[in-house]
Write a protein that holds these residues in place. Structure first.
Motif, short mmCIF file in Angstrom:
data_model
loop_
_atom_site.label_atom_id
_atom_site.label_comp_id
_atom_site.label_asym_id
_atom_site.label_seq_id
_atom_site.Cartn_x
_atom_site.Cartn_y
_atom_site.Cartn_z
N GLN A 213 0.82 -1.21 0.00
CA GLN A 213 0.00 0.00 0.00
C GLN A 213 0.85 1.27 0.00
O GLN A 213 0.47 2.28 -0.59
N CYS A 214 2.03 1.20 0.61
CA CYS A 214 2.89 2.37 0.65
C CYS A 214 3.39 2.74 -0.75
O CYS A 214 3.63 3.92 -1.04
N GLU A 215 3.54 1.76 -1.64
CA GLU A 215 3.94 2.06 -3.00
C GLU A 215 2.78 2.60 -3.83
O GLU A 215 3.00 3.35 -4.79
N LEU A 216 1.57 2.24 -3.49
CA LEU A 216 0.41 2.77 -4.22
C LEU A 216 0.12 4.21 -3.86
O LEU A 216 -0.49 4.93 -4.67
N ASP A 217 0.49 4.63 -2.68
CA ASP A 217 0.16 5.98 -2.22
C ASP A 217 1.15 7.04 -2.67
O ASP A 217 0.90 8.23 -2.46
N VAL A 218 2.29 6.66 -3.26
CA VAL A 218 3.31 7.63 -3.65
C VAL A 218 3.51 7.56 -5.16
O VAL A 218 2.97 6.67 -5.84
N ALA A 219 4.29 8.48 -5.65
CA ALA A 219 4.55 8.54 -7.09
C ALA A 219 5.51 7.44 -7.50
O ALA A 219 6.24 6.88 -6.68
N ILE A 220 5.50 7.16 -8.79
CA ILE A 220 6.40 6.14 -9.33
C ILE A 220 7.83 6.64 -9.24
O ILE A 220 8.13 7.78 -9.60
N GLY A 221 8.71 5.79 -8.76
CA GLY A 221 10.10 6.14 -8.62
C GLY A 221 10.55 6.26 -7.18
O GLY A 221 11.75 6.33 -6.91
N SER A 222 9.59 6.28 -6.24
CA SER A 222 9.96 6.32 -4.82
C SER A 222 10.52 4.97 -4.40
O SER A 222 10.02 3.91 -4.80
N ALA A 223 11.53 5.03 -3.59
CA ALA A 223 12.25 3.81 -3.19
C ALA A 223 11.70 3.28 -1.88
O ALA A 223 11.68 3.99 -0.86
N TYR A 224 11.24 2.03 -1.89
CA TYR A 224 10.82 1.30 -0.69
C TYR A 224 11.46 -0.09 -0.77
O TYR A 224 10.82 -1.06 -1.20
#
Length: 486
Positions: A213-224
């Motif tokens: 869910q943390c990747e869905l809430d941010v823009a593409i390219g954010s590192a998790y």
């Protein structure tokens, strides 16, 4: 002489312990050592019978105490943790063999060694793209529905065609299909359905498509980094705990990626699965699918030839392969393998190129397969006979092997008990009624010069050779060349 029968009567009634008898014999031998240098002891059969009876009673009493202690401990744990605990007495003493669900392929069931995939476990199916992973999962759902079970299909990739599943024989009306939006929701659904205990098969397609869910809430390219791996590790711990109280089969479909550390030089490229390393440890069975060839009919591609390898199997020997065929729009080509196995086991008669199926005779293999594909009743009957023939033989072999192992263990226990008796009484049980040989103390036995003249070879070279033999024998026993019998 008048006290001897009274002594035997007390030994039979009071049943003294073996340790007290041995200590009394030791004190008597110490008191008589200064009086007599050489003596020959004769033991009556009544004494030997009393000693043997006491030793058997002590062994039986210890075995009964261990059984009573085990039952008591399990009863206390059952009361503390509830009747559904794995430590309760009914579940402790029941059969450990898990029920299975067929994969839809007899060859793959034979490669698995148990007749199918075990219920109450996690199974991982992984391989290249378009290699038949979803097709195999749908056939597992089909076989579970034949047994009257309920199934769920979590289509994370949003790629399943219900019409294709229906053409394979899956009852889509009784199939629960869900399209979750995040990895947390998918794994929560799996845990909840597993805890309910009402489903037989749960398919997750696929692990690579699980997005936190943390990747869905941010823009593409954010590192998790490693977020998906941590979620999978935490979720699999809960799902595995829920499976201990359920009979659901959880199937995870996974994709493969090329390892970044491989392929840099000359050599094959290593393949790794998505979702971290937790799934490969929690999975009881791991199946790797690989495309091998294209199936053609009159210069037209009609299917795929695949090879399924059992990479991991906790219920049977692993690393076995099964070569299968997939027809586009129909699924696994079970008719060809059923025809082949039926001819091998004598269910279908084959004379040259002719196949005799009931009252019908077919001149080639293709026409016989077409007949089996059009007659589902005859095909199901042959499959049922084959499963009974193949896997009943396997069960009888395993049971006979278990009986041989138990009989060998029983023989070893008898041998060990005889050795203990021989060590305690100085001779074997068959020679108890015979006169005992002259007994020598360990100090005198270790030094040949202190032995009696008639027990020692007068030749000094012979004595030195015998002493070397006594020194070499324990070394050979420790190295495993000989089996000690003392």
């Amino acid at each position: 002489m008048g006290l001897l029968p009274h002594r035997f009567g007390l030994a039979a009634l009071n049943q003294p312990r073996l340790s007290s008898l041995l200590s009394s014999f030791h004190h008597v031998s110490l008191s008589q050592r200064g009086r007599r240098r050489r003596h020959t002891t004769t033991t009556c059969p009544a004494e030997c019978g009393a000693l043997d009876y006491n030793g058997d009673n002590e062994e039986d009493a210890k075995a009964r105490e261990k059984d009573a202690a085990l039952h008591s401990a399990l009863s206390r744990l059952s009361g503390d943790f509830g009747h559904e605990s794995m430590l309760s007495l009914p579940r402790f003493f029941r059969s450990r063999r898990a029920p299975v669900i067929s994969t839809g392929s007899l060859k793959l069931d034979m490669a698995l060694g148990t007749g199918g995939l075990p219920k109450g476990r996690i199974v991982e199916i992984y391989g290249q793209e378009a290699s038949g992973k979803t097709t195999l999962a749908l056939h597992i759902v089909k076989e579970a529905q034949k047994l009257g079970g309920y199934c769920a299909y979590l289509d994370v990739e949003n790629a399943m065609d219900p019409a294709l599943a229906q053409s394979m024989g899956v009852n889509t009306e009784n199939l629960l299909i869900s399209y979750p939006n995040s990895a947390e929701n998918v794994l929560k659904v799996v845990d909840t359905l597993t805890k309910s205990g009402s489903l037989d098969v749960i398919v997750v397609d696929s692990v690579a498509a699980l997005v936190p869910q943390c990747e869905l809430d941010v823009a593409i390219g954010s590192a998790y980094p490693d977020t998906q791996s941590r979620i999978m590790t935490q979720a699999l711990r809960k799902i595995h705990s829920s499976l201990s109280h359920s009979q659901a089969l959880v199937v995870f479909i996974n994709q493969v990626r090329s390892s970044p550390n491989s392929g840099q030089g000359f050599g094959p490229v290593d393949e790794v699965t998505c979702g971290g390393n937790a799934l490969r440890f929690y999975a009881a069975v791991r199946l790797r699918i690989k495309r091998t060839q294209l199936l053609k009919t009159e210069d037209k591609i009609t299917g795929l030839g695949i090879s399924v390898q059992v990479v991991k199997n906790k219920l049977a020997p692993a690393m076995k392969k099964a070569d299968l065929g997939i027809q586009f729009g129909r699924g696994l080509c079970c008719e060809s393998e059923v025809l082949q196995l039926a001819c091998e086991h004598g269910i279908i008669a084959k004379e040259g190129n002719n196949y005799h199926i009931g009252r019908h005779v077919f001149s080639n293999e293709h026409s016989a397969e077409q007949y089996l594909a059009k007659n589902d009743v005859i095909l199901s009957k042959i499959v049922r006979i084959l499963r009974h023939t193949i896997f009943e033989q396997l069960d009888s072999f395993l049971s006979s092997a278990a009986q041989i192992q138990s009989s060998a263990a029983h023989s070893r226990s008898i041998l060990i008990s005889d050795q203990h008796r021989q060590r305690a009484f100085g001779r074997s049980p068959h020679d108890r009624c015979r006169p005992a040989q002259p007994r020598v103390s360990p100090q005198r036995r270790s030094d040949p010069d202190m032995l009696d003249p008639d027990l020692v070879d007068p030749n000094p070279s012979t004595r030195r050779r015998d002493k070397k033999k006594r020194m070499i024998l324990p070394y050979l026993v420790n190295q495993g060349f000989f089996l000690p019998l003392w």
